[in-house]
Design a protein around this motif. Structure first.
Motif, PDB file in Angstrom:
ATOM      1  N   THR A 237       0.854  -1.199   0.000  1.00 34.29           N
ATOM      2  CA  THR A 237       0.000   0.000   0.000  1.00 34.29           C
ATOM      3  C   THR A 237       0.883   1.240   0.000  1.00 34.29           C
ATOM      4  OG1 THR A 237      -0.060   0.134   2.401  1.00 34.29           O
ATOM      5  CG2 THR A 237      -1.701  -1.283   1.342  1.00 34.29           C
ATOM      6  N   ARG A 238       0.252   2.408  -0.117  1.00 31.19           N
ATOM      7  CA  ARG A 238       1.013   3.656  -0.093  1.00 31.19           C
ATOM      8  C   ARG A 238       1.774   3.827   1.221  1.00 31.19           C
ATOM      9  NH1 ARG A 238      -3.246   8.078  -2.663  1.00 31.19           N
ATOM     10  NH2 ARG A 238      -3.361   7.152  -4.768  1.00 31.19           N
ATOM     11  N   GLN A 239       1.237   3.248   2.272  1.00 25.71           N
ATOM     12  CA  GLN A 239       1.910   3.337   3.575  1.00 25.71           C
ATOM     13  C   GLN A 239       3.036   2.301   3.718  1.00 25.71           C
ATOM     14  OE1 GLN A 239      -1.507   3.167   3.237  1.00 25.71           O
ATOM     15  NE2 GLN A 239      -1.697   5.417   3.411  1.00 25.71           N
ATOM     16  N   GLY A 240       3.236   1.460   2.702  1.00 31.94           N
ATOM     17  CA  GLY A 240       4.314   0.488   2.733  1.00 31.94           C
ATOM     18  C   GLY A 240       3.958  -0.810   3.409  1.00 31.94           C
ATOM     19  N   HIS A 241       2.643  -1.109   3.549  1.00 32.52           N
ATOM     20  CA  HIS A 241       2.202  -2.346   4.186  1.00 32.52           C
ATOM     21  C   HIS A 241       1.632  -3.301   3.151  1.00 32.52           C
ATOM     22  CE1 HIS A 241       2.870  -0.096   7.781  1.00 32.52           C
ATOM     23  NE2 HIS A 241       1.799   0.689   7.634  1.00 32.52           N
ATOM     24  N   LEU A 242       1.573  -4.577   3.519  1.00 29.72           N
ATOM     25  CA  LEU A 242       0.882  -5.544   2.671  1.00 29.72           C
ATOM     26  C   LEU A 242      -0.605  -5.217   2.616  1.00 29.72           C
ATOM     27  CD1 LEU A 242       2.440  -8.937   3.847  1.00 29.72           C
ATOM     28  CD2 LEU A 242       2.856  -7.798   1.662  1.00 29.72           C
ATOM     29  N   THR A 243      -1.226  -5.572   1.516  1.00 26.50           N
ATOM     30  CA  THR A 243      -2.682  -5.436   1.460  1.00 26.50           C
ATOM     31  C   THR A 243      -3.295  -6.418   2.442  1.00 26.50           C
ATOM     32  OG1 THR A 243      -2.959  -7.101  -0.260  1.00 26.50           O
ATOM     33  CG2 THR A 243      -2.528  -4.827  -0.981  1.00 26.50           C
ATOM     34  N   LEU A 244      -4.515  -6.108   2.903  1.00 21.35           N
ATOM     35  CA  LEU A 244      -5.168  -6.999   3.871  1.00 21.35           C
ATOM     36  C   LEU A 244      -5.377  -8.392   3.297  1.00 21.35           C
ATOM     37  CD1 LEU A 244      -7.831  -4.936   5.853  1.00 21.35           C
ATOM     38  CD2 LEU A 244      -6.009  -6.372   6.771  1.00 21.35           C
ATOM     39  N   ALA A 279      12.332 -10.600   8.982  1.00 13.23           N
ATOM     40  CA  ALA A 279      12.857 -10.988   7.668  1.00 13.23           C
ATOM     41  C   ALA A 279      13.620  -9.838   7.028  1.00 13.23           C
ATOM     42  CB  ALA A 279      11.717 -11.447   6.768  1.00 13.23           C
ATOM     43  N   GLY A 280      13.134  -8.605   7.262  1.00 13.72           N
ATOM     44  CA  GLY A 280      13.851  -7.446   6.732  1.00 13.72           C
ATOM     45  C   GLY A 280      15.211  -7.281   7.383  1.00 13.72           C
ATOM     46  N   ARG A 286      13.065  -7.443   0.893  1.00 15.74           N
ATOM     47  CA  ARG A 286      13.283  -5.999   0.799  1.00 15.74           C
ATOM     48  C   ARG A 286      12.093  -5.376   0.097  1.00 15.74           C
ATOM     49  NH1 ARG A 286      14.620  -4.327  -4.325  1.00 15.74           N
ATOM     50  NH2 ARG A 286      15.202  -5.985  -5.807  1.00 15.74           N
ATOM     51  N   THR A 287      12.008  -4.076   0.180  1.00 18.76           N
ATOM     52  CA  THR A 287      10.955  -3.365  -0.541  1.00 18.76           C
ATOM     53  C   THR A 287      11.579  -2.582  -1.688  1.00 18.76           C
ATOM     54  OG1 THR A 287      11.123  -1.471   0.961  1.00 18.76           O
ATOM     55  CG2 THR A 287       9.498  -3.189   1.501  1.00 18.76           C
ATOM     56  N   GLY A 288      10.865  -2.532  -2.797  1.00 19.40           N
ATOM     57  CA  GLY A 288      11.336  -1.787  -3.961  1.00 19.40           C
ATOM     58  C   GLY A 288      10.218  -1.590  -4.964  1.00 19.40           C
ATOM     59  N   GLN A 294      11.670 -10.962  -2.419  1.00 16.67           N
ATOM     60  CA  GLN A 294      12.684 -11.819  -1.823  1.00 16.67           C
ATOM     61  C   GLN A 294      14.058 -11.370  -2.292  1.00 16.67           C
ATOM     62  OE1 GLN A 294      12.273 -15.999  -2.659  1.00 16.67           O
ATOM     63  NE2 GLN A 294      14.182 -16.570  -1.670  1.00 16.67           N
ATOM     64  N   VAL A 295      15.044 -11.396  -1.390  1.00 13.55           N
ATOM     65  CA  VAL A 295      16.411 -11.012  -1.731  1.00 13.55           C
ATOM     66  C   VAL A 295      17.133 -12.246  -2.259  1.00 13.55           C
ATOM     67  CG1 VAL A 295      18.599 -10.135  -0.850  1.00 13.55           C
ATOM     68  CG2 VAL A 295      16.439  -9.185   0.005  1.00 13.55           C
ATOM     69  N   ALA A 296      17.606 -12.161  -3.492  1.00 14.78           N
ATOM     70  CA  ALA A 296      18.225 -13.325  -4.124  1.00 14.78           C
ATOM     71  C   ALA A 296      19.473 -13.789  -3.379  1.00 14.78           C
ATOM     72  CB  ALA A 296      18.573 -12.992  -5.575  1.00 14.78           C
ATOM     73  N   ARG A 297      20.229 -12.830  -2.846  1.00 17.70           N
ATOM     74  CA  ARG A 297      21.477 -13.202  -2.164  1.00 17.70           C
ATOM     75  C   ARG A 297      21.237 -13.930  -0.843  1.00 17.70           C
ATOM     76  NH1 ARG A 297      24.604  -7.563  -2.053  1.00 17.70           N
ATOM     77  NH2 ARG A 297      22.476  -6.933  -1.509  1.00 17.70           N
ATOM     78  N   ALA A 298      19.997 -13.951  -0.388  1.00 18.18           N
ATOM     79  CA  ALA A 298      19.682 -14.629   0.868  1.00 18.18           C
ATOM     80  C   ALA A 298      19.472 -16.126   0.684  1.00 18.18           C
ATOM     81  CB  ALA A 298      18.437 -14.012   1.494  1.00 18.18           C
ATOM     82  N   ALA A 299      19.523 -16.608  -0.553  1.00 21.24           N
ATOM     83  CA  ALA A 299      19.240 -18.022  -0.812  1.00 21.24           C
ATOM     84  C   ALA A 299      20.132 -18.965  -0.006  1.00 21.24           C
ATOM     85  CB  ALA A 299      19.362 -18.304  -2.310  1.00 21.24           C
ATOM     86  N   PRO A 300      21.468 -18.727   0.087  1.00 13.59           N
ATOM     87  CA  PRO A 300      22.302 -19.642   0.886  1.00 13.59           C
ATOM     88  C   PRO A 300      21.878 -19.693   2.355  1.00 13.59           C
ATOM     89  CG  PRO A 300      23.673 -18.310  -0.567  1.00 13.59           C
ATOM     90  CD  PRO A 300      22.292 -17.729  -0.636  1.00 13.59           C
ATOM     91  N   LEU A 301      21.496 -18.542   2.923  1.00  9.73           N
ATOM     92  CA  LEU A 301      21.067 -18.513   4.316  1.00  9.73           C
ATOM     93  C   LEU A 301      19.766 -19.288   4.493  1.00  9.73           C
ATOM     94  CD1 LEU A 301      21.632 -17.396   7.153  1.00  9.73           C
ATOM     95  CD2 LEU A 301      20.320 -15.356   6.539  1.00  9.73           C
ATOM     96  N   LEU A 302      18.862 -19.163   3.536  1.00  9.50           N
ATOM     97  CA  LEU A 302      17.578 -19.872   3.623  1.00  9.50           C
ATOM     98  C   LEU A 302      17.765 -21.386   3.512  1.00  9.50           C
ATOM     99  CD1 LEU A 302      15.421 -17.472   1.424  1.00  9.50           C
ATOM    100  CD2 LEU A 302      15.131 -17.894   3.870  1.00  9.50           C
TER     101      LEU A 302
END
Length: 661
Positions: A237-244, A279-280, A286-288, A294-302
């Protein structure tokens, strides 16, 4: 010979320091190594005035702290002496190993040598950096540079007169910088505050810990959240939250149970908001461009649940705003990072600690971090209750991660046994409140899981604290094993550790006895033998058999007499002499020559020298101890006797060498 003292045990520490310096100087002379009494004392002081206080524990961090910070700030001695401080430290660390005093959890002599060599370039730079001086050293060094070491009678007064008269020049610009740094410097004080002792803990095998990490509810949720966000992402949303709608879908996927809550925004779903913030922090999402990705570089950690668990546990203290009910506005939320760390330390090594007990100490900590002056008592009481609820929320988050196990039941009596003590830190109202709570039957209890124990222990070790681990001494030398057990392990944990050591090939009771026979310190030998007596099933019988051992008889006799198993009146003359020698040599270690001289005079009066001579002829095996007794006690007593006879010499004792270079 203890190698750890409480900060307030000043006399005991100084007596041990003097013994170690004397013995190390002698050992250095015998082995052709450089040594200096002042620098040896400085090395011991650096370890005594530290978080853990272990005189015989040295690793690279402690070596660098001593060489690069302690010496430049505190040690006043001619430049040609201080420049060889690294070599004198080598001497000291090799002496600790040769004497069986080294803490085996620290660096080996070879590792210490390498660490000292690596520190040499920085050590030379530190000596030439005037900003590292302490104020006391600045003035002492100034006096020394002008021929005054401030040690003699009136030396300080004369130095002050010379300063006032302008006869002594000093670097006023440097002094100004040191004064300014005293009030503005942010690095921690070298004389560190002593931390609380931590009990020894047991940990499962790494494979078992990996399985536990993979089973963690939070680890599974964090992985599912990152996969749900995906590379394409989810709209915000404009406030940076997930939709309900997406928030409810994610809640079902993660099993948070919040999908049916009637809220205006997904930000009002507390568990989901916490997981998103978590998670952030971990860099999983991340947000963009208005989307959650999902952050691609986080795959090894996951793909590595143990690593993901450890990182999630590490960043948790920074999530206080998402955990406490009122976020940053909550009293606990303003100091969550520091307080949660203290809570974890309090739980470390404890079994089922009542959360009510934790809540009172948390509230005490909150009052230290948050200004409450002028607030009415009614409002403070409300804040206290909310802080207790926020603490329970934090513990539930830790439980979901798999860091804390929460149960219900009665409090152990030990949890209330100290409430009436004078040194109790809690105020009277908290003590009374806690007494009532601890009497309730179904209290919420908390303990750390093995996963959390491992992570907290790693943090404690990184801070330079002592955090014993059952099994870590399983292959160390016998003398070093018994030294650590006698000082840092309670009986039950000492038994587990000792049995683990004995289970290895070539490591048996006779090896332990040989280490005690070789021990050059009476107090340490007694402590080592006491470990065997109290921990081994056959320990008492073993000590009784040692009564006739050619080396250990004095130590065994002392133990048996103190335990009431042997009547001193039943000892023969030889045993009486050995027992007396053991006791007097022990007193020499614990109190020093002056105390022993006074003891001998109080017992024998004018015959004190004859009593000392009888000890020297007792046949006791401690050659080093008897040599010190002869030089430091018997000869001064004999000299005093000679001075009472007209026409005799002064009987002065020979000057003792201060250093060998």
């Amino acid at each position: 010979m203890r190698t750890w003292f409480e900060p307030e045990e000043t006399e005991e520490y100084e007596a041990t320091r003097n013994v170690l310096i004397r013995r190390c100087l002698t050992w250095a002379d015998e082995h052709g190594r450089p040594a200096d009494d002042l620098l040896l004392a400085a090395a011991l002081d650096a370890r005594h005035h530290s978080r853990d206080g272990r005189l015989a524990y040295w690793d690279e961090h402690q070596i660098r702290r001593y060489l690069l910070a302690w010496i430049p700030k505190y040690v006043v001695t001619p430049r040609e002496i201080v420049e060889i401080a690294p070599e004198i430290l080598r001497t000291f660390l090799h002496y600790l190993s040769a004497a069986g005093l080294r803490d085996p959890r620290g660096a080996t002599p070879a590792e210490a040598d390498d660490a000292i060599t690596r520190a040499l370039p920085d050590f030379r730079k530190a000596l030439d950096d005037p900003s590292l001086l302490g104020l006391a050293k600045f003035w002492a060094q100034t006096a020394l540079d002008h021929g005054n070491d401030l040690a003699g009678p009136g030396a300080l007064r004369d130095f002050q007169l010379d300063l006032d008269a302008g006869r002594i020049r000093y670097d006023q610009e440097l002094l100004g910088k040191l004064l300014e740094a005293r009030f503005t410097r942010t690095e921690p004080d070298l004389e560190e505050e002593r931390d609380f002792l931590q009990p020894p803990v047991e940990l499962p095998a790494p494979a078992d810990l990996a399985v536990a990490a993979a089973r963690s509810t939070t680890v599974r949720r964090l992985g599912a959240l990152a996969g749900w966000a995906g590379e394409v992402g989810r709209p915000l949303t404009r406030q940076g939250h997930l939709t309900l709608a997406d928030a409810r879908e994610l809640s079902v996927l993660l099993g948070t149970g919040e999908e049916a809550l009637q809220v205006r925004s997904s930000a009002d779903l507390p568990q989901l908001s916490l997981l998103l913030a978590w998670a952030g922090r971990l860099g999983l999402v991340r947000t963009g461009r208005g989307r959650l990705l999902q952050v691609a570089r986080a795959a090894p950690l996951l793909r590595d649940p143990p690593a993901l668990w450890a990182r999630a546990f590490e960043v948790l203290p920074g999530l206080g705003e998402s955990i406490t009910m009122s976020g940053r506005a909550a009293v606990l939320g303003r100091c969550f990072d520091d307080v949660l760390t203290d809570v974890l330390n309090a739980l470390y090594g404890m079994d089922d600690l009542p959360v009510a007990r934790l809540a009172e100490t948390v509230w005490l900590a909150c009052q230290e971090h948050v200004v409450m002056d002028g607030a009415p008592e009614r409002l403070k009481d409300l804040w206290r209750r909310r802080s207790a609820l926020d603490l329970e929320c934090a513990l539930e988050v830790l439980a979901a991660l798999g860091a804390v196990e929460l149960t219900r039941g009665p409090a152990d009596e030990l949890c209330s046994s100290d409430l009436g003590h004078d040194d109790q830190a809690l105020p009277p109202d908290a003590v009374e409140r806690l007494r009532r709570r601890l009497a309730e039957p179904g209290l919420l209890l908390a303990r750390l899981t093995p996963l959390a124990l491992r992570s907290v222990r790693e943090r404690l070790l990184a801070q330079g604290r002592d955090a014993p681990l059952i099994g870590e001494l399983a292959d160390c030398p016998a003398a070093e094993l018994l030294g650590v057990l006698s000082q840092h392990y309670p009986p039950r944990e000492a038994a587990v550790e000792l049995n683990s050591w004995l289970s290895h090939p070539g490591q048996d009771v006779e090896t332990l006895l040989r280490a005690i026979r070789d021990c050059p310190f009476r107090t340490r030998a007694a402590a080592m033998l006491a470990v065997l007596a109290e921990v081994l099933p056959q320990g008492r019988a073993l000590v009784r058999d040692l009564r006739h051992d050619p080396v250990l008889a004095p130590t065994a006799l002392t133990f048996l007499v103190d335990a009431g198993e042997v009547d001193p009146a039943a000892l023969d003359r030889r045993e009486h002499l050995l027992l007396g020698a053991e006791n007097f040599l022990t007193l020499l270690e614990l109190g020093g020559p002056r105390v022993l001289v006074e003891q001998l005079r109080s017992m024998a009066g004018d015959d004190a020298y004859e009593l000392a001579a009888a000890i020297l002829d007792s046949g006791h095996h401690d050659v080093a101890g008897l040599a010190e007794l002869r030089e430091l006690v018997a000869e001064p007593l004999r000299g005093r006797l000679l001075r009472l006879i007209p026409g005799t010499g002064t009987g002065a004792r020979p000057a003792r060498r201060k250093r060998r270079l």
